[in-house]
Design a protein around this motif. Sequence first.
Motif, PDB file in Angstrom:
ATOM      1  N   ARG A 107       7.156  -4.111   4.773  1.00 64.38           N
ATOM      2  CA  ARG A 107       7.378  -5.560   4.762  1.00 64.38           C
ATOM      3  C   ARG A 107       8.867  -5.839   4.623  1.00 64.38           C
ATOM      4  NH1 ARG A 107       3.125  -8.971   4.341  1.00 64.38           N
ATOM      5  NH2 ARG A 107       1.120  -8.083   3.748  1.00 64.38           N
ATOM      6  N   GLN A 108       9.292  -6.946   5.197  1.00 70.58           N
ATOM      7  CA  GLN A 108      10.696  -7.348   5.141  1.00 70.58           C
ATOM      8  C   GLN A 108      10.854  -8.483   4.139  1.00 70.58           C
ATOM      9  OE1 GLN A 108      12.150  -8.988   8.818  1.00 70.58           O
ATOM     10  NE2 GLN A 108      14.258  -8.596   8.279  1.00 70.58           N
ATOM     11  N   GLY A 109      11.852  -8.339   3.242  1.00 71.25           N
ATOM     12  CA  GLY A 109      12.199  -9.416   2.319  1.00 71.25           C
ATOM     13  C   GLY A 109      11.435  -9.453   1.017  1.00 71.25           C
ATOM     14  N   GLY A 110      10.298  -8.803   0.922  1.00 67.39           N
ATOM     15  CA  GLY A 110       9.513  -8.785  -0.310  1.00 67.39           C
ATOM     16  C   GLY A 110       8.195  -8.081  -0.085  1.00 67.39           C
ATOM     17  N   SER A 111       7.475  -7.833  -1.177  1.00 69.90           N
ATOM     18  CA  SER A 111       6.219  -7.095  -1.075  1.00 69.90           C
ATOM     19  C   SER A 111       4.997  -8.003  -1.098  1.00 69.90           C
ATOM     20  CB  SER A 111       6.122  -6.073  -2.207  1.00 69.90           C
ATOM     21  OG  SER A 111       6.153  -6.733  -3.462  1.00 69.90           O
ATOM     22  N   ALA A 112       5.191  -9.311  -1.205  1.00 71.47           N
ATOM     23  CA  ALA A 112       4.071 -10.253  -1.275  1.00 71.47           C
ATOM     24  C   ALA A 112       3.394 -10.398   0.094  1.00 71.47           C
ATOM     25  CB  ALA A 112       4.569 -11.614  -1.754  1.00 71.47           C
ATOM     26  N   PRO A 113       2.116 -10.749   0.112  1.00 77.09           N
ATOM     27  CA  PRO A 113       1.389 -10.898   1.381  1.00 77.09           C
ATOM     28  C   PRO A 113       1.988 -11.925   2.344  1.00 77.09           C
ATOM     29  CG  PRO A 113      -0.151 -10.775  -0.441  1.00 77.09           C
ATOM     30  CD  PRO A 113       1.228 -10.864  -1.047  1.00 77.09           C
ATOM     31  N   ASN A 114       2.803 -12.857   1.845  1.00 77.55           N
ATOM     32  CA  ASN A 114       3.400 -13.845   2.751  1.00 77.55           C
ATOM     33  C   ASN A 114       4.723 -13.368   3.359  1.00 77.55           C
ATOM     34  OD1 ASN A 114       4.724 -14.032   0.288  1.00 77.55           O
ATOM     35  ND2 ASN A 114       5.073 -16.231   0.453  1.00 77.55           N
ATOM     36  N   ASN A 115       5.215 -12.194   2.974  1.00 75.71           N
ATOM     37  CA  ASN A 115       6.420 -11.639   3.592  1.00 75.71           C
ATOM     38  C   ASN A 115       6.053 -10.971   4.914  1.00 75.71           C
ATOM     39  OD1 ASN A 115       7.225 -11.296   0.385  1.00 75.71           O
ATOM     40  ND2 ASN A 115       8.902 -11.929   1.709  1.00 75.71           N
ATOM     41  N   PRO A 116       6.959 -11.026   5.898  1.00 78.64           N
ATOM     42  CA  PRO A 116       6.641 -10.494   7.227  1.00 78.64           C
ATOM     43  C   PRO A 116       6.365  -8.987   7.209  1.00 78.64           C
ATOM     44  CG  PRO A 116       8.728 -11.706   7.252  1.00 78.64           C
ATOM     45  CD  PRO A 116       8.288 -11.618   5.835  1.00 78.64           C
ATOM     46  N   VAL A 117       5.332  -8.593   7.937  1.00 80.22           N
ATOM     47  CA  VAL A 117       5.010  -7.174   8.146  1.00 80.22           C
ATOM     48  C   VAL A 117       5.747  -6.744   9.402  1.00 80.22           C
ATOM     49  CG1 VAL A 117       3.190  -5.528   8.710  1.00 80.22           C
ATOM     50  CG2 VAL A 117       2.738  -7.370   7.070  1.00 80.22           C
ATOM     51  N   ILE A 118       6.583  -5.700   9.276  1.00 74.26           N
ATOM     52  CA  ILE A 118       7.257  -5.190  10.474  1.00 74.26           C
ATOM     53  C   ILE A 118       6.568  -3.941  11.022  1.00 74.26           C
ATOM     54  CG2 ILE A 118       9.466  -6.228   9.884  1.00 74.26           C
ATOM     55  CD1 ILE A 118      10.417  -3.362   9.227  1.00 74.26           C
ATOM     56  N   PHE A 119       5.702  -3.341  10.195  1.00 72.26           N
ATOM     57  CA  PHE A 119       4.906  -2.212  10.665  1.00 72.26           C
ATOM     58  C   PHE A 119       3.682  -2.077   9.778  1.00 72.26           C
ATOM     59  CE2 PHE A 119       3.473   2.169  10.770  1.00 72.26           C
ATOM     60  CZ  PHE A 119       3.371   2.385  12.133  1.00 72.26           C
ATOM     61  N   GLU A 120       2.560  -1.675  10.408  1.00 70.88           N
ATOM     62  CA  GLU A 120       1.320  -1.478   9.655  1.00 70.88           C
ATOM     63  C   GLU A 120       0.480  -0.432  10.354  1.00 70.88           C
ATOM     64  OE1 GLU A 120      -1.015  -4.930   8.138  1.00 70.88           O
ATOM     65  OE2 GLU A 120      -2.537  -4.184   9.545  1.00 70.88           O
ATOM     66  N   THR A 121      -0.124   0.448   9.572  1.00 71.16           N
ATOM     67  CA  THR A 121      -1.069   1.415  10.109  1.00 71.16           C
ATOM     68  C   THR A 121      -2.155   1.649   9.069  1.00 71.16           C
ATOM     69  OG1 THR A 121      -1.310   3.547  11.233  1.00 71.16           O
ATOM     70  CG2 THR A 121       0.101   3.511   9.286  1.00 71.16           C
ATOM     71  N   THR A 122      -3.292   2.126   9.537  1.00 74.57           N
ATOM     72  CA  THR A 122      -4.429   2.390   8.652  1.00 74.57           C
ATOM     73  C   THR A 122      -4.813   3.853   8.787  1.00 74.57           C
ATOM     74  OG1 THR A 122      -5.180   0.120   8.943  1.00 74.57           O
ATOM     75  CG2 THR A 122      -6.789   1.688   8.128  1.00 74.57           C
ATOM     76  N   ASP A 123      -5.176   4.460   7.666  1.00 72.86           N
ATOM     77  CA  ASP A 123      -5.572   5.866   7.667  1.00 72.86           C
ATOM     78  C   ASP A 123      -6.853   6.029   6.861  1.00 72.86           C
ATOM     79  OD1 ASP A 123      -5.521   8.574   8.149  1.00 72.86           O
ATOM     80  OD2 ASP A 123      -3.814   9.004   6.859  1.00 72.86           O
ATOM     81  N   SER A 124      -7.731   6.875   7.359  1.00 69.17           N
ATOM     82  CA  SER A 124      -8.967   7.210   6.643  1.00 69.17           C
ATOM     83  C   SER A 124      -9.495   8.508   7.234  1.00 69.17           C
ATOM     84  CB  SER A 124     -10.008   6.101   6.768  1.00 69.17           C
ATOM     85  OG  SER A 124     -10.416   5.980   8.108  1.00 69.17           O
ATOM     86  N   THR A 125     -10.543   9.018   6.620  1.00 63.89           N
ATOM     87  CA  THR A 125     -11.153  10.248   7.109  1.00 63.89           C
ATOM     88  C   THR A 125     -12.644  10.142   6.940  1.00 63.89           C
ATOM     89  OG1 THR A 125      -9.244  11.523   6.432  1.00 63.89           O
ATOM     90  CG2 THR A 125     -11.250  12.743   6.819  1.00 63.89           C
TER      91      THR A 125
END
Length: 150
Positions: A72-90
């Motif tokens: 996230r850019q600018g802060g860790s809160a959910p309203n801060n912009p996400v510049i990258f996201e990925t999901t991992d599971s098995t």
Amino acid sequence: MPTIVDYQFREAAANTFSLPFPLTSGTEASLTTINLTATSATDRLFFSATVGWLPELLLLTPVLPTLTVRIRQGGSAPNNPVIFETTDSTSLGTGSLIPLLSAPITTSIHHTNVAGSAGSQSYFLTVELEGIGSASVSGPVHLSGMSISL
């Protein structure tokens, strides 16, 4: 000729600092942050991150929890912009899961982005647990970034 303008990294090895720590399903947790400076809006940003995590299986359940890793850019809160996201599971399939109860997973990412504006900006590595089961961040945790002027 490209020039490295700024570089920063933060990391924590497994079992150091506050690792491991349990995750709460549906709550985004901030792991670390870096600050990068761009000299131009057209500078390129390169990010690299690693998150070691440990799913805790429910007996006889063939599905692990899902971990979403974000920058996230600018802060860790959910309203801060996400510049990258990925999901991992098995998915482990059916059968006896008892030997696999403590198998760690490492999620690694690389991402490039255009700065968008000149100046210093904070970038936050966060994780969010979703799905069935529980998990903890066991480490290592690593976030590095580089600003490159073209």
